[in-house]
Design a protein around this motif. Structure first.
Motif, PDB file in Angstrom:
ATOM      1  N   ALA A 247       0.846  -1.191   0.000  1.00 55.92           N
ATOM      2  CA  ALA A 247       0.000   0.000   0.000  1.00 55.92           C
ATOM      3  C   ALA A 247       0.879   1.238   0.000  1.00 55.92           C
ATOM      4  O   ALA A 247       2.015   1.209   0.461  1.00 55.92           O
ATOM      5  CB  ALA A 247      -0.933   0.005   1.205  1.00 55.92           C
ATOM      6  N   ARG A 248       0.352   2.341  -0.476  1.00 55.07           N
ATOM      7  CA  ARG A 248       1.077   3.593  -0.443  1.00 55.07           C
ATOM      8  C   ARG A 248       0.105   4.765  -0.377  1.00 55.07           C
ATOM      9  O   ARG A 248      -1.050   4.666  -0.823  1.00 55.07           O
ATOM     10  CB  ARG A 248       1.998   3.745  -1.646  1.00 55.07           C
ATOM     11  N   ILE A 249       0.578   5.836   0.202  1.00 56.81           N
ATOM     12  CA  ILE A 249      -0.160   7.091   0.227  1.00 56.81           C
ATOM     13  C   ILE A 249       0.602   8.068  -0.638  1.00 56.81           C
ATOM     14  O   ILE A 249       1.798   8.319  -0.430  1.00 56.81           O
ATOM     15  CB  ILE A 249      -0.315   7.632   1.657  1.00 56.81           C
ATOM     16  N   THR A 250      -0.087   8.615  -1.623  1.00 53.77           N
ATOM     17  CA  THR A 250       0.571   9.523  -2.552  1.00 53.77           C
ATOM     18  C   THR A 250       0.743  10.910  -1.931  1.00 53.77           C
ATOM     19  O   THR A 250       0.163  11.224  -0.869  1.00 53.77           O
ATOM     20  CB  THR A 250      -0.240   9.642  -3.851  1.00 53.77           C
ATOM     21  N   SER A 251       1.500  11.745  -2.602  1.00 51.31           N
ATOM     22  CA  SER A 251       1.702  13.118  -2.130  1.00 51.31           C
ATOM     23  C   SER A 251       0.408  13.916  -2.130  1.00 51.31           C
ATOM     24  O   SER A 251       0.273  14.907  -1.410  1.00 51.31           O
ATOM     25  CB  SER A 251       2.750  13.817  -3.011  1.00 51.31           C
ATOM     26  N   GLY A 252      -0.556  13.457  -2.939  1.00 50.81           N
ATOM     27  CA  GLY A 252      -1.857  14.132  -2.977  1.00 50.81           C
ATOM     28  C   GLY A 252      -2.817  13.612  -1.932  1.00 50.81           C
ATOM     29  O   GLY A 252      -3.970  14.057  -1.874  1.00 50.81           O
ATOM     30  N   GLY A 253      -2.394  12.651  -1.103  1.00 48.73           N
ATOM     31  CA  GLY A 253      -3.234  12.126  -0.030  1.00 48.73           C
ATOM     32  C   GLY A 253      -4.115  10.965  -0.443  1.00 48.73           C
ATOM     33  O   GLY A 253      -5.032  10.593   0.292  1.00 48.73           O
ATOM     34  N   ASN A 254      -3.874  10.339  -1.611  1.00 44.90           N
ATOM     35  CA  ASN A 254      -4.674   9.197  -2.050  1.00 44.90           C
ATOM     36  C   ASN A 254      -4.051   7.899  -1.544  1.00 44.90           C
ATOM     37  O   ASN A 254      -2.830   7.735  -1.538  1.00 44.90           O
ATOM     38  CB  ASN A 254      -4.752   9.158  -3.580  1.00 44.90           C
ATOM     39  N   LEU A 255      -4.906   6.967  -1.105  1.00 47.57           N
ATOM     40  CA  LEU A 255      -4.446   5.670  -0.608  1.00 47.57           C
ATOM     41  C   LEU A 255      -4.579   4.628  -1.704  1.00 47.57           C
ATOM     42  O   LEU A 255      -5.670   4.384  -2.214  1.00 47.57           O
ATOM     43  CB  LEU A 255      -5.258   5.253   0.617  1.00 47.57           C
ATOM     44  N   LEU A 256      -3.444   3.999  -2.068  1.00 46.09           N
ATOM     45  CA  LEU A 256      -3.430   2.965  -3.094  1.00 46.09           C
ATOM     46  C   LEU A 256      -3.165   1.623  -2.433  1.00 46.09           C
ATOM     47  O   LEU A 256      -2.189   1.474  -1.689  1.00 46.09           O
ATOM     48  CB  LEU A 256      -2.343   3.245  -4.134  1.00 46.09           C
ATOM     49  N   ILE A 257      -4.026   0.647  -2.717  1.00 45.47           N
ATOM     50  CA  ILE A 257      -3.853  -0.708  -2.201  1.00 45.47           C
ATOM     51  C   ILE A 257      -3.854  -1.658  -3.385  1.00 45.47           C
ATOM     52  O   ILE A 257      -4.818  -1.714  -4.147  1.00 45.47           O
ATOM     53  CB  ILE A 257      -4.976  -1.091  -1.219  1.00 45.47           C
ATOM     54  N   GLY A 258      -2.753  -2.393  -3.562  1.00 49.89           N
ATOM     55  CA  GLY A 258      -2.637  -3.329  -4.663  1.00 49.89           C
ATOM     56  C   GLY A 258      -2.286  -2.688  -5.981  1.00 49.89           C
ATOM     57  O   GLY A 258      -2.393  -3.320  -7.032  1.00 49.89           O
ATOM     58  N   ASN A 259      -1.885  -1.427  -5.962  1.00 51.07           N
ATOM     59  CA  ASN A 259      -1.563  -0.725  -7.197  1.00 51.07           C
ATOM     60  C   ASN A 259      -0.598   0.414  -6.883  1.00 51.07           C
ATOM     61  O   ASN A 259      -0.617   0.997  -5.796  1.00 51.07           O
ATOM     62  CB  ASN A 259      -2.838  -0.171  -7.837  1.00 51.07           C
ATOM     63  N   THR A 260       0.242   0.738  -7.836  1.00 52.41           N
ATOM     64  CA  THR A 260       1.172   1.852  -7.659  1.00 52.41           C
ATOM     65  C   THR A 260       0.862   3.032  -8.561  1.00 52.41           C
ATOM     66  O   THR A 260       1.559   4.041  -8.526  1.00 52.41           O
ATOM     67  CB  THR A 260       2.614   1.370  -7.942  1.00 52.41           C
ATOM     68  N   VAL A 261      -0.160   2.886  -9.398  1.00 51.91           N
ATOM     69  CA  VAL A 261      -0.538   3.948 -10.330  1.00 51.91           C
ATOM     70  C   VAL A 261      -1.710   4.727  -9.755  1.00 51.91           C
ATOM     71  O   VAL A 261      -2.781   4.159  -9.504  1.00 51.91           O
ATOM     72  CB  VAL A 261      -0.900   3.383 -11.716  1.00 51.91           C
ATOM     73  N   ASP A 262      -1.526   5.995  -9.521  1.00 58.37           N
ATOM     74  CA  ASP A 262      -2.562   6.847  -8.927  1.00 58.37           C
ATOM     75  C   ASP A 262      -3.542   7.305 -10.005  1.00 58.37           C
ATOM     76  O   ASP A 262      -3.165   7.987 -10.956  1.00 58.37           O
ATOM     77  CB  ASP A 262      -1.905   8.055  -8.257  1.00 58.37           C
ATOM     78  N   SER A 263      -4.814   6.936  -9.847  1.00 57.36           N
ATOM     79  CA  SER A 263      -5.849   7.349 -10.805  1.00 57.36           C
ATOM     80  C   SER A 263      -6.598   8.587 -10.335  1.00 57.36           C
ATOM     81  O   SER A 263      -7.549   9.022 -10.987  1.00 57.36           O
ATOM     82  CB  SER A 263      -6.835   6.203 -11.033  1.00 57.36           C
TER      83      SER A 263
END
Length: 198
Positions: free
Chosen positions: A1-17
């Motif tokens: 999981a990751r939290i982008t600089s824009g504050g979006n939480l990604l689980i199972g993916n590294t591409v922020d939509s």
């Protein structure tokens, strides 16, 4: 999981939509899951609505509940070529006033009104002459008319009316009464004036 600089939480993916929560999975049942006691049908672990609870959709394992502050709720498809399918493993039941069944389509394709066990493609059951009536109305400016068919439970007759006037009566003994007109059907019947049917 990751939290982008824009504050979006990604689980199972590294591409922020661009969505606040993005869950990606290739397996069934492990994308987003909420567990609650299986014996409690009044709890809704999934809820989307207003802070005042005047409008919401909430879901548990047995129902999807919709509220729109007294207005009608809508289930719809988007796009001009998209159909809506309601699929049941058994019967499709239509209730009003909470749990009061009004109609059902059985798994065999029978449609029942007023009965939970229809025995034909269209089965209408009523406790009086009104609730078991079929009505057809032509609303054209002129001439407009209303036809109806109902079974008279008092006299065991099938009655056809046009604009509230009886035009044909069929009795259970095979006798037919024609109101003002004499018609000879393919199968001979006793023809009697409607005024003297007894």
């Amino acid at each position: 999981a990751r939290i982008t600089s824009g504050g979006n939480l990604l689980i199972g993916n590294t591409v922020d939509s661009g969505n606040k929560l993005q869950v990606t999975t290739s397996n069934n049942n492990d994308g987003f899951r909420l567990n609650y006691p299986s014996t409690n049908s009044t709890q809704y672990p999934f809820y989307i609505g207003t802070s005042s609870d005047s409008n919401y959709v909430r879901v548990n394992a047995s129902k999807i509940a919709l509220k729109r502050n007294g207005a009608a709720s809508t289930i719809k498809t988007e796009g001009s070529s998209n159909d809506l399918i309601l699929q049941s493993q058994r019967n499709l039941i239509f209730n009003t006033n909470e749990a009061n069944e009004k109609a059902r389509i059985t798994s065999g394709g029978y449609f029942g009104l007023g009965t939970t066990s229809p025995v034909s493609k269209l089965n209408i059951v009523g406790t009086d002459n009104t609730s078991s009536k079929i009505t057809i109305t032509n609303t054209a400016t002129s001439p407009d008319n209303t036809w109806s068919i109902h079974s008279n439970y008092n006299s065991q007759e099938l009655i056809f009316t046009g604009d509230n006037t009886e035009v044909l009566i069929l009795k259970d003994n095979g006798t037919a009464y024609f109101n003002g007109q004499v018609t000879i059907p393919a199968v001979p019947v006793a023809i009697t004036d409607a005024a003297s049917k007894g």
